[in-house]
Motif scaffolding. Structure first.
Motif, short mmCIF file in Angstrom:
data_model
loop_
_atom_site.label_atom_id
_atom_site.label_comp_id
_atom_site.label_asym_id
_atom_site.label_seq_id
_atom_site.Cartn_x
_atom_site.Cartn_y
_atom_site.Cartn_z
N GLY A 1 15.57 11.70 9.72
CA GLY A 1 16.05 12.81 8.90
C GLY A 1 17.51 13.14 9.09
N SER A 2 18.01 13.00 10.30
CA SER A 2 19.42 13.32 10.57
C SER A 2 20.33 12.12 10.38
N LYS A 3 19.74 10.98 10.03
CA LYS A 3 20.52 9.75 9.91
C LYS A 3 20.65 9.27 8.47
N LEU A 4 19.55 9.31 7.74
CA LEU A 4 19.52 8.77 6.38
C LEU A 4 19.32 9.88 5.36
N ASP A 5 20.14 9.89 4.35
CA ASP A 5 19.96 10.85 3.25
C ASP A 5 18.67 10.53 2.52
N GLY A 6 17.91 11.57 2.17
CA GLY A 6 16.66 11.36 1.46
C GLY A 6 15.63 10.63 2.29
N ALA A 7 15.63 10.87 3.61
CA ALA A 7 14.77 10.10 4.52
C ALA A 7 13.30 10.19 4.17
N GLN A 8 12.87 11.27 3.54
CA GLN A 8 11.44 11.45 3.28
C GLN A 8 10.90 10.53 2.19
N ARG A 9 11.76 9.75 1.55
CA ARG A 9 11.26 8.77 0.57
C ARG A 9 11.41 7.34 1.07
N TRP A 10 11.98 7.14 2.25
CA TRP A 10 12.29 5.78 2.71
C TRP A 10 11.07 5.09 3.32
N LEU A 11 11.05 3.76 3.17
CA LEU A 11 10.16 2.90 3.94
C LEU A 11 11.03 2.17 4.95
N PHE A 52 0.83 -1.21 0.00
CA PHE A 52 0.00 0.00 0.00
C PHE A 52 0.86 1.26 0.00
N LEU A 53 1.88 1.29 0.86
CA LEU A 53 2.73 2.47 0.97
C LEU A 53 3.46 2.77 -0.34
N ARG A 54 3.73 1.74 -1.14
CA ARG A 54 4.43 1.92 -2.41
C ARG A 54 3.47 2.30 -3.54
N SER A 55 2.18 2.17 -3.31
CA SER A 55 1.21 2.47 -4.36
C SER A 55 0.99 3.98 -4.47
N ALA A 56 0.34 4.41 -5.56
CA ALA A 56 0.03 5.83 -5.75
C ALA A 56 -0.86 6.33 -4.63
N GLU A 57 -1.82 5.49 -4.21
CA GLU A 57 -2.71 5.87 -3.13
C GLU A 57 -1.94 6.04 -1.82
N GLY A 58 -1.00 5.12 -1.58
CA GLY A 58 -0.20 5.20 -0.36
C GLY A 58 0.71 6.41 -0.35
N GLU A 59 1.31 6.72 -1.48
CA GLU A 59 2.18 7.90 -1.56
C GLU A 59 1.39 9.18 -1.29
N GLN A 60 0.16 9.23 -1.80
CA GLN A 60 -0.68 10.40 -1.54
C GLN A 60 -1.03 10.49 -0.07
N SER A 101 -4.18 3.57 8.32
CA SER A 101 -3.70 4.80 8.97
C SER A 101 -2.51 4.53 9.89
N SER A 102 -2.51 3.39 10.59
CA SER A 102 -1.40 3.11 11.52
C SER A 102 -0.08 2.98 10.77
N ALA A 103 -0.10 2.26 9.65
CA ALA A 103 1.12 2.10 8.86
C ALA A 103 1.59 3.44 8.29
N VAL A 104 0.65 4.26 7.86
CA VAL A 104 1.00 5.56 7.30
C VAL A 104 1.59 6.47 8.37
N ALA A 128 10.97 -6.15 1.07
CA ALA A 128 10.03 -5.37 0.27
C ALA A 128 10.33 -3.87 0.42
N MET A 129 10.69 -3.46 1.62
CA MET A 129 11.06 -2.06 1.82
C MET A 129 12.36 -1.73 1.09
N ALA A 130 13.32 -2.67 1.10
CA ALA A 130 14.59 -2.44 0.40
C ALA A 130 14.36 -2.30 -1.11
#
Length: 386
Positions: free
Chosen positions: A64-74, A12-20, A50-53, A133-135
């Motif tokens: 954010g202070s640990k991983l570059d580009g953290a806002q796109r990571w799962l 779900f998180l990887r889908s267009a709906e999840g990204e939105q 909602s819990s996963a999101v 799957a996250m990787a």
């Protein structure tokens, strides 16, 4: 307790709906004061997901202070806790540039993402299907396979591993045999292969005879991890690597001279970076910078000129340490803001500061240590060397 992600959550998180949904929930405050309203808003947006999101949004903020580009990571909470900071992973990857590399415990891909930039070819594997799957999301284009780290599925690659260092209750494992997989088991399975295994910097390396090199790494003054290197990738017995967020870094190894010597106090006291101390390279660091030790068993160094770019301590006064005389010295210098550093003495800095009750407009650092059998106190002014 971390949210238990399932494969359906990742899909779900990887889908267009999840990204939105992630983008919309990323605007929520997610503070203790707004928790009830935020959860209600997320449920209106995405219902049962909602819990996963919300967990993903919180983990992205935390990373954010640990991983570059953290806002796109799962990512999961446990995986984030163990993942190497991007700067540390990038340094390790650079040592393997141009090689074929297999990360046999790739988890969510923190190391794999950096390896993919510089390796000739790289493969990632893990037993955890959710993390794999996250990787796949975090490391697009990298070959990934579900496999046990102790059952090799590649040949002629450099193997990198990051065994689990906490038990099911979140407590740290300190013994190499308690890691999952155990360090000796990994070394045995990949005997004769070039190997890099991440571990905690506090374990006893001396019992690991297969480790050709122990590298201790710090980031912005904090020791983050150690890496055990075996095979042709081991190029020194002991190495300390110091990284900073501003891009500066340096390394020192046991192949450098260690003739720092022992003598009386100079104009400065230098407290070497923790990576240098943990790697047992204090004398080598001192010799590199023209410093010497106050006592051969204590990690403080001294000299008349500090190394460039460090926080060092200019000696104002020094003498035998007695609490009463130190209190008088602080009063004379009108010290109110006091930092206390201790090596080699059984002194609690916080408890001592409360007893000293410093008052005044000045700021100072007191360095307490042992020279021979005698406790010694240095009143210093902390300065950033040029």
């Amino acid at each position: 307790m971390s949210y238990p992600f399932a494969l359906a959550d990742v899909a779900f998180l990887r889908s267009a709906e999840g990204e939105q949904a992630l983008a919309e929930c990323a605007t929520l405050p997610l503070t203790d004061a707004t928790r009830v309203a935020d959860v209600a808003a997320a449920r209106r947006l995405v219902g049962e997901k909602s819990s996963a999101v919300l967990e993903t949004v919180l983990l992205r903020r935390r990373s954010g202070s640990k991983l570059d580009g953290a806002q796109r990571w799962l990512l999961t909470g446990d995986a984030l806790q163990q993942a190497s900071p991007s700067l540390v992973a990038r340094h390790r990857a650079q040592r393997l540039a141009g090689r074929d590399v297999h990360d046999v415990t790739c988890s969510i891909g923190a190391d794999l993402a950096e390896l993919a930039r510089v390796a000739r070819r790289c493969v990632g594997s893990d037993l955890d299907e959710v993390r794999l799957a996250m990787a796949r999301h975090n490391c697009p284009g990298v070959a990934l396979v579900r496999a046990d780290a102790l059952r090799p599925v590649t040949r002629d690659t450099v193997v990198i591993a990051d065994p689990a260092r906490r038990d099911a209750g979140g407590r740290r494992r300190w013994r190499p045999e308690d890691y999952q997989p155990p360090l000796d088991d990994l070394a045995g399975v990949y005997a004769g292969r070039d190997l890099a295994i991440k571990c905690a910097p506090g374990i006893d390396y001396t019992a690991l005879g297969w480790a050709g090199e122990v590298e201790v790494v710090s980031l912005d003054g904090q020791v983050r991890e150690a890496c055990l290197w075996a095979g042709s990738v081991a190029t020194a017995a002991r190495r300390a690597t110091v990284l900073r967020a501003d891009g500066t870094q340096w390394t020192i190894t046991d192949r450098e001279p260690d003739d720092a010597g022992v003598a009386g106090p100079g104009e400065w006291i230098i407290d070497p970076d923790g990576a240098v101390v943990r790697a047992g390279l204090v004398r080598h660091y001192g010799a590199r910078h023209g410093l010497w030790q106050l006592d051969e068993r204590i990690a403080y160094l001294t000299g008349d000129r500090p190394p460039p770019g460090i926080r060092a301590f200019r000696v104002l006064e020094h003498g035998s340490y007695q609490e009463k005389s130190l209190r008088a010295l602080l009063r004379r210098h009108e010290v109110g803001r006091l930092e206390i550093l201790v090596r080699g003495l059984d002194v609690d800095p916080d408890a001592l500061r409360r007893r000293l009750k410093p008052r005044g407009p000045s700021e100072a650092t007191v360095v307490l240590t042992r020279i021979g059998r005698s406790p010694h106190a240095f009143l210093c002014r902390a300065e950033r060397s040029g």
